[in-house]
Write a protein that holds these residues in place. Structure first.
Motif, mmCIF file in Angstrom:
data_model
loop_
_atom_site.group_PDB
_atom_site.id
_atom_site.type_symbol
_atom_site.label_atom_id
_atom_site.label_comp_id
_atom_site.label_asym_id
_atom_site.label_seq_id
_atom_site.Cartn_x
_atom_site.Cartn_y
_atom_site.Cartn_z
ATOM 1 N N LEU A 1 13.940 -50.574 -54.677
ATOM 2 C CA LEU A 1 13.153 -49.347 -54.729
ATOM 3 C C LEU A 1 13.841 -48.276 -53.883
ATOM 4 N N MET A 2 14.179 -47.153 -54.521
ATOM 5 C CA MET A 2 14.834 -46.060 -53.815
ATOM 6 C C MET A 2 13.787 -45.064 -53.344
ATOM 7 N N ILE A 3 13.909 -44.633 -52.088
ATOM 8 C CA ILE A 3 13.013 -43.637 -51.494
ATOM 9 C C ILE A 3 13.860 -42.426 -51.125
ATOM 10 N N ILE A 4 13.524 -41.260 -51.679
ATOM 11 C CA ILE A 4 14.289 -40.031 -51.477
ATOM 12 C C ILE A 4 13.429 -39.035 -50.705
ATOM 13 N N ASN A 5 13.957 -38.502 -49.634
ATOM 14 C CA ASN A 5 13.300 -37.418 -48.906
ATOM 15 C C ASN A 5 13.525 -36.138 -49.710
ATOM 16 N N GLN A 6 12.445 -35.601 -50.303
ATOM 17 C CA GLN A 6 12.618 -34.499 -51.252
ATOM 18 C C GLN A 6 13.125 -33.229 -50.577
ATOM 19 N N GLN A 7 12.720 -32.962 -49.338
ATOM 20 C CA GLN A 7 13.188 -31.759 -48.673
ATOM 21 C C GLN A 7 14.682 -31.834 -48.363
ATOM 22 N N ARG A 8 15.114 -32.971 -47.835
ATOM 23 C CA ARG A 8 16.533 -33.112 -47.520
ATOM 24 C C ARG A 8 17.385 -33.130 -48.783
ATOM 25 N N ALA A 9 16.856 -33.716 -49.845
ATOM 26 C CA ALA A 9 17.595 -33.708 -51.108
ATOM 27 C C ALA A 9 17.783 -32.282 -51.615
ATOM 28 N N HIS A 10 16.745 -31.464 -51.480
ATOM 29 C CA HIS A 10 16.852 -30.074 -51.922
ATOM 30 C C HIS A 10 17.829 -29.304 -51.048
ATOM 31 N N VAL A 11 17.841 -29.585 -49.741
ATOM 32 C CA VAL A 11 18.811 -28.954 -48.842
ATOM 33 C C VAL A 11 20.231 -29.308 -49.258
ATOM 34 N N ARG A 12 20.448 -30.568 -49.592
ATOM 35 C CA ARG A 12 21.782 -31.018 -50.012
ATOM 36 C C ARG A 12 22.243 -30.274 -51.268
ATOM 37 N N ILE A 13 21.328 -30.093 -52.215
ATOM 38 C CA ILE A 13 21.670 -29.417 -53.474
ATOM 39 C C ILE A 13 21.940 -27.936 -53.232
ATOM 40 N N LEU A 14 21.053 -27.280 -52.485
ATOM 41 C CA LEU A 14 21.195 -25.837 -52.257
ATOM 42 C C LEU A 14 22.432 -25.532 -51.431
ATOM 43 N N TYR A 15 22.768 -26.398 -50.483
ATOM 44 C CA TYR A 15 23.951 -26.155 -49.654
ATOM 45 C C TYR A 15 25.213 -26.063 -50.521
ATOM 46 N N ASP A 16 25.375 -27.014 -51.428
ATOM 47 C CA ASP A 16 26.554 -26.973 -52.299
ATOM 48 C C ASP A 16 26.551 -25.735 -53.193
ATOM 49 N N ARG A 17 25.362 -25.336 -53.630
ATOM 50 C CA ARG A 17 25.286 -24.149 -54.491
ATOM 51 C C ARG A 17 25.712 -22.895 -53.732
ATOM 52 N N TYR A 18 25.217 -22.730 -52.494
ATOM 53 C CA TYR A 18 25.573 -21.538 -51.717
ATOM 54 C C TYR A 18 27.042 -21.554 -51.304
ATOM 55 N N MET A 19 27.578 -22.718 -51.012
ATOM 56 C CA MET A 19 28.992 -22.794 -50.673
ATOM 57 C C MET A 19 29.865 -22.408 -51.868
ATOM 58 N N ARG A 20 29.448 -22.786 -53.061
ATOM 59 C CA ARG A 20 30.211 -22.368 -54.253
ATOM 60 C C ARG A 20 30.126 -20.860 -54.446
ATOM 61 N N GLN A 21 28.963 -20.284 -54.179
ATOM 62 C CA GLN A 21 28.828 -18.832 -54.317
ATOM 63 C C GLN A 21 29.745 -18.106 -53.331
ATOM 64 N N ILE A 22 29.821 -18.617 -52.092
ATOM 65 C CA ILE A 22 30.693 -17.981 -51.109
ATOM 66 C C ILE A 22 32.153 -18.110 -51.513
ATOM 67 N N ALA A 23 32.541 -19.308 -51.986
ATOM 68 C CA ALA A 23 33.944 -19.539 -52.345
ATOM 69 C C ALA A 23 34.355 -18.711 -53.555
ATOM 70 N N ASP A 24 33.444 -18.595 -54.533
ATOM 71 C CA ASP A 24 33.784 -17.869 -55.765
ATOM 72 C C ASP A 24 33.547 -16.373 -55.658
ATOM 73 N N LYS A 25 32.902 -15.914 -54.540
ATOM 74 C CA LYS A 25 32.594 -14.494 -54.354
ATOM 75 C C LYS A 25 31.762 -13.939 -55.515
ATOM 76 N N ARG A 26 30.943 -14.792 -56.094
ATOM 77 C CA ARG A 26 30.120 -14.337 -57.218
ATOM 78 C C ARG A 26 28.641 -14.470 -56.826
#
Length: 619
Positions: free
Chosen positions: A452-477
């Motif tokens: 049984l896998m237990i996922i902390n939903q807040q931390r999972a969302h932080v992990r996803i959003l962090y990668d998204r914002y880092m891509r935005q900074i790198a791509d300047k878009r």
């Protein structure tokens, strides 16, 4: 055997002492401005070039120095503040050690122009690396004019470790603000590369605070003034509703000297307990006036650590003073029932025996609200027809075939996979089912082959959003969402250099800021997808994060900004998610490269193995 112990030359001893006293350009500004305050100056001007690395000039209109005093002031342990050891417990001046000027002259090129009141000529003194190069009589105004050039020119290793100009300027402004906050009767100005950063005329204390941190702070502060036989405390504390996690202004001053005191800070924090959310703090500006004999400021060369003789008693006085101030201004939230406009409720009539008689009600036993044939005629009820059984609905469905729902085929179970911690992210995705369950609005439960896998939903969302914002900074878009009404945000002078340093990264994230002057900025646009967040507080927190971490590498600043924005935008614990939202969250988590941990190293998910679950039900 020959002797091996020798006396160090003065130049070497001064450089060693400078390692404690002069740590960066801000230390030079602090020492010189404090000397100007002790000299009785009414106007102090500070001019800085290249964040103090090239030149620091401090001009005051104090009492000045004679030719002999000017020369002697640069010797170690030469001071006009004390005469004997007992004077340490009767200090009313900022400096007393006699180390500052000697330390500055050991690691920089110093020029001093000074003149006493009533004298026709003053003195010009030029010192470099503790060596006097020139001294002559010159015409100059009353007061002192120190010019410190090429700081750490003879200590290249020390100069190499200085931070960027924006970071060093921010530290200079922070030291300057602390001195200005405790001397409202003195006029201060500060210029950087010819641009005026601060202009603070002599004014009352509350107006001085507004001049440094903005007029908006005036609405957030409550005045406090308590006098006892042991100590007098006065100043201002913040209202509970102004609490925030970052960006608060917290200052302690004792006898005109800035200090850090975690023990007294805890007294204020406990006074606000249960009035502010956990993890948030309020601003305060508290000034202590105490007998110098009951404190010890001779602990560290920076003189920001101070020992009190009666710390526990002062702690209790401070805590009681804060609570009393909150109660006096009615800042403690209370329950207030609004009875205006409420209908009058008739009281029960009392019988002769003293018993309370409830109001009587008529009862009709023939009335049945669940049957049409009640005593109330159907025609008298406008919605009675809605209870009648329809008899003409069959023609509506003519020509339609009756279809039975088809049972979904059982999903074929994938072959056995290794446990989650041994599997690659793409392999883990394969073993996750499409059915997810939410537990207490904070965790997502899903079945995997290993258990049984237990996922902390807040931390999972932080992990996803962090990668998204880092891509935005790198791509300047950046994807920016324009605000219908721009938000206003104010920064202190010490925060503006850091804001300018990270402004490009904020733009890459989607923030559109325009400088309005005087430390005020307009937020015209914010990153798309952060609806519901306070743009002003968000930008303030990002700047404070950059200040607290003290980063000067661009990649680290970008990572900090992306992480701070991800934490601010992520879903909060307790937020109920639909099945589709849970599916999207889980799919997005395992699409990133490292789903097991957040960017700051916190665990995102855990697996309870199947054999551990079976052990719970053996008996």
């Amino acid at each position: 055997m020959s002797d091996v112990i020798r006396l160090l030359p003065d130049s070497v001893a001064n450089q060693i002492a400078a390692g404690e006293v002069i740590q960066r350009p801000a230390s030079v500004v602090k020492e010189l401005v404090e000397n100007a305050v002790d000299a009785g100056a009414h106007q102090i001007d500070v001019l800085v070039t290249d964040a103090g690395k090239t030149c620091i000039q401090v001009i005051d209109d104090g009492k000045g120095m004679s030719e002999t005093d000017a020369r002697l002031a640069f010797e170690r342990h030469a001071t006009s503040k004390i005469r004997e050891a007992s004077d340490l417990f009767a200090l009313h001046t900022m400096g007393f050690r006699g180390e500052a000027l000697a330390s500055i002259a050991a690691v920089a090129q110093v020029e001093l122009r000074t003149c006493q009141e009533g004298e026709a000529l003053g003195t010009r003194l030029l010192i470099a690396g503790s060596k006097v190069e020139e001294q002559e009589a010159v015409a100059c105004p009353c007061g002192s004019n120190f010019s410190v050039k090429n700081l750490f020119y003879n200590v290249p290793a020390r100069r190499k470790f200085l931070k960027s100009n924006q970071t060093e300027l921010s530290n200079i402004l922070a030291e300057f603000e602390r001195i200005a906050l405790v001397n409202p009767d003195i006029s201060f100005t500060l210029y950087h590369n010819g641009t005026e950063m601060l202009n603070l005329p002599a004014i009352q204390l509350r107006q001085r605070i507004m001049g440094v941190f903005g007029k908006k702070l005036n609405q957030e502060l409550l005045s406090m003034d308590v006098t006892t036989s042991m100590i007098r405390m006065h100043g201002f504390i913040g209202k509970p509703e102004t609490a925030r996690k970052k960006g608060v202004r917290q200052f302690f001053f004792v006898n005109g000297r800035y200090m850090r005191h975690p023990y007294f800070h805890k007294a204020i924090a406990e006074a606000y307990e249960r009035l502010v959310p956990v993890g948030e703090q309020v601003s305060y500006f508290i000034y202590f006036e105490v007998d110098p004999a009951h404190i010890d400021v001779n602990i560290h060369p920076t003189k920001t650590e101070i020992k009190f003789e009666n710390e526990q008693a002062i702690w209790q006085i401070l805590s009681a003073a804060v609570k009393e101030t909150l109660g006096r201004f009615n800042a403690v939230p209370s329950i207030d029932f609004d009875t205006e406009g409420m209908p009058d409720i008739p009281a029960f009539e009392s019988s002769r025996q003293g018993r309370v008689t409830p109001p009587s009600a008529s009862y009709d036993p023939s009335y049945n609200p669940f049957h049409v044939s009640s005593s109330v005629p159907p025609s008298s009820y406008s919605a009675a027809s809605s209870f009648r059984k329809p008899t003409d609905w069959e023609p509506l469905f003519d020509g339609l075939e009756r279809k039975t729902p088809v049972e979904p085929e059982a999903e074929e179970m994938p072959p056995e996979e290794p446990t989650l911690y041994d599997a690659h992210p793409e392999e883990t995705v394969k073993e996750i089912t499409t059915q997810h369950y939410q537990y207490k609005g904070s965790y997502i439960l899903t079945s995997v082959k290993s258990g049984l896998m237990i996922i902390n939903q807040q931390r999972a969302h932080v992990r996803i959003l962090y990668d998204r914002y880092m891509r935005q900074i790198a791509d300047k878009r950046h994807v920016s969402q324009r605000l219908l009404f721009p938000e206003m945000v104010h920064f202190s002078a010490s925060e503006i250099p850091v804001l300018e340093e990270i402004k490009d990264d904020l733009l890459a994230l989607g923030f559109d800021l325009s400088n309005l002057g005087g430390g005020s900025y307009a937020i015209n646009g914010v990153p798309a997808g952060i609806e519901g967040l306070n743009p002003e507080r968000l930008v303030t927190d990002l700047v404070q994060t950059a200040i607290e971490k003290g980063v000067h590498v661009k990649e680290e600043v970008q990572s900090l900004l992306a992480l701070s924005l991800a934490k601010a935008s992520a879903i909060v614990p307790g937020q109920v998610l639909t099945s589709e939202e849970m599916n999207n969250l889980v799919d997005g988590l395992f699409a990133v490269s490292t789903p097991n941990y957040t960017p700051d190293g916190k665990i995102v998910l855990a697996v309870v193995k199947e054999e551990d679950i079976e052990k719970l039900f053996k008996n």
